[in-house]
Design a protein around this motif. Structure first.
Motif, mmCIF file in Angstrom:
data_model
loop_
_atom_site.group_PDB
_atom_site.id
_atom_site.type_symbol
_atom_site.label_atom_id
_atom_site.label_comp_id
_atom_site.label_asym_id
_atom_site.label_seq_id
_atom_site.Cartn_x
_atom_site.Cartn_y
_atom_site.Cartn_z
ATOM 1 N N ARG A 12 0.860 -1.191 0.000
ATOM 2 C CA ARG A 12 0.000 0.000 0.000
ATOM 3 C C ARG A 12 0.890 1.231 0.000
ATOM 4 N NH1 ARG A 12 -2.667 -3.419 -1.485
ATOM 5 N NH2 ARG A 12 -4.404 -4.431 -0.501
ATOM 6 N N ALA A 13 0.362 2.355 -0.477
ATOM 7 C CA ALA A 13 1.140 3.592 -0.575
ATOM 8 C C ALA A 13 1.747 3.958 0.779
ATOM 9 C CB ALA A 13 0.267 4.724 -1.098
ATOM 10 N N VAL A 83 6.364 3.042 -1.542
ATOM 11 C CA VAL A 83 5.296 2.537 -2.395
ATOM 12 C C VAL A 83 4.445 3.734 -2.804
ATOM 13 C CG1 VAL A 83 3.356 0.940 -2.578
ATOM 14 C CG2 VAL A 83 5.320 0.346 -1.138
ATOM 15 N N THR A 84 4.278 3.924 -4.104
ATOM 16 C CA THR A 84 3.512 5.054 -4.631
ATOM 17 C C THR A 84 2.427 4.557 -5.564
ATOM 18 O OG1 THR A 84 4.985 5.328 -6.518
ATOM 19 C CG2 THR A 84 5.548 6.550 -4.518
ATOM 20 N N ARG A 85 1.472 5.406 -5.840
ATOM 21 C CA ARG A 85 0.441 5.047 -6.815
ATOM 22 C C ARG A 85 1.056 4.992 -8.204
ATOM 23 N NH1 ARG A 85 -4.620 8.346 -4.241
ATOM 24 N NH2 ARG A 85 -3.749 8.033 -2.204
ATOM 25 N N SER A 86 0.597 4.065 -9.004
ATOM 26 C CA SER A 86 1.107 3.935 -10.372
ATOM 27 C C SER A 86 0.786 5.181 -11.176
ATOM 28 C CB SER A 86 0.496 2.715 -11.065
ATOM 29 O OG SER A 86 0.953 1.539 -10.460
ATOM 30 N N ASN A 87 1.715 5.574 -12.019
ATOM 31 C CA ASN A 87 1.519 6.718 -12.900
ATOM 32 C C ASN A 87 0.553 6.315 -14.008
ATOM 33 O OD1 ASN A 87 1.710 8.733 -14.842
ATOM 34 N ND2 ASN A 87 3.921 8.929 -14.660
ATOM 35 N N PRO A 88 -0.618 6.948 -14.108
ATOM 36 C CA PRO A 88 -1.591 6.540 -15.126
ATOM 37 C C PRO A 88 -1.128 6.811 -16.549
ATOM 38 C CG PRO A 88 -2.319 8.536 -14.022
ATOM 39 C CD PRO A 88 -1.084 8.066 -13.301
ATOM 40 N N ARG A 91 2.148 3.093 -17.498
ATOM 41 C CA ARG A 91 1.936 1.906 -16.673
ATOM 42 C C ARG A 91 2.440 0.675 -17.390
ATOM 43 N NH1 ARG A 91 -3.705 1.845 -13.644
ATOM 44 N NH2 ARG A 91 -2.676 0.036 -12.815
ATOM 45 N N PRO A 96 -2.136 -1.213 -8.868
ATOM 46 C CA PRO A 96 -2.426 0.183 -8.529
ATOM 47 C C PRO A 96 -1.223 0.935 -7.972
ATOM 48 C CG PRO A 96 -3.262 -1.271 -6.816
ATOM 49 C CD PRO A 96 -2.721 -2.151 -7.912
ATOM 50 N N VAL A 97 -0.156 0.203 -7.613
ATOM 51 C CA VAL A 97 1.015 0.858 -7.019
ATOM 52 C C VAL A 97 2.290 0.466 -7.754
ATOM 53 C CG1 VAL A 97 -0.010 1.050 -4.707
ATOM 54 C CG2 VAL A 97 1.349 -0.973 -5.294
ATOM 55 N N SER A 98 3.309 1.275 -7.561
ATOM 56 C CA SER A 98 4.658 0.965 -8.032
ATOM 57 C C SER A 98 5.599 1.246 -6.867
ATOM 58 C CB SER A 98 5.017 1.795 -9.260
ATOM 59 O OG SER A 98 4.965 3.168 -8.969
#
Length: 192
Positions: A12-13, A83-88, A91, A96-98
């Motif tokens: 998780r982020a 942990v960060t949100r995936s760049n839309p 991808r 949902p995360v990278s």
């Protein structure tokens, strides 16, 4: 106190101190074409024993810390990462995360592992979805082709997953088959 073990799907982020065991599938340099090819980061694809694929990044400022340790196909323990949100807009996985490596990230190659971690990961998309994504820059497919056949074969009596052979029709009516071990061959030829 030892770090606890986690799987990529549970990330998780935020900052993660848990340890994951992953295989490094691919890595490459991301360069800024607007700044004469200046290195922005080293990007990578990692997969765990549950076949969860995640994109990882090492910023240019700290890439020398990790660069000499990167070997495609090797298994690593990984902890102390962001942990960060995936760049839309860019991808490489459906998650949902990278992850981003930082100065405190531990990334150590393992000589052996008891976990069965895939050596490849494939994403299949219907033709309609590929058309929707065309020229958007949001997905970067490695191979595009028409699925012609799939079969599983047992080639030995070892426990674990069976071999799967996938045949794709590529441009120019060339058929190619790929098995789980990454060997690619032309289906009309007898070499591997």
């Amino acid at each position: 106190m030892a770090n606890s073990y986690t799987v990529l799907a549970d990330l998780r982020a935020g900052r993660c101190s848990n340890t994951a065991e992953v295989r490094l599938l691919r890595f490459w340099e991301a360069k800024n074409i607007n700044k004469r090819g200046q290195l922005m980061s080293v990007e990578m694809l990692l997969v765990d024993e549950h076949s969860t694929l995640i994109q990882g990044s090492v910023l240019a400022a700290i890439q020398l810390t990790f660069r000499s340790r990167l070997t495609e196909g090797s298994v690593y323990t990984l902890s102390g990462l962001d942990v960060t949100r995936s760049n839309p807009k860019f991808r490489l996985s459906d998650g949902p995360v990278s992850i981003r490596f930082n100065e405190g990230t531990a990334f150590e190659k393992l000589a052996t592992t008891t976990r069965i971690i895939p050596t490849e990961h494939f994403r299949f998309r219907p033709y309609e979805q590929i058309l929707e994504l065309a020229n958007t820059g949001k997905q970067l497919p490695d191979v595009m082709g028409e699925h012609r056949a799939i079969r599983s074969t047992i080639t030995d009596r070892l426990p674990g997953a069976q071999r799967v052979m996938l045949t794709l029709r590529l441009e120019g009516d060339v058929n190619r088959a790929k098995d789980y071990s990454g060997h690619m061959h032309k289906s009309e030829d007898s070499f591997r």
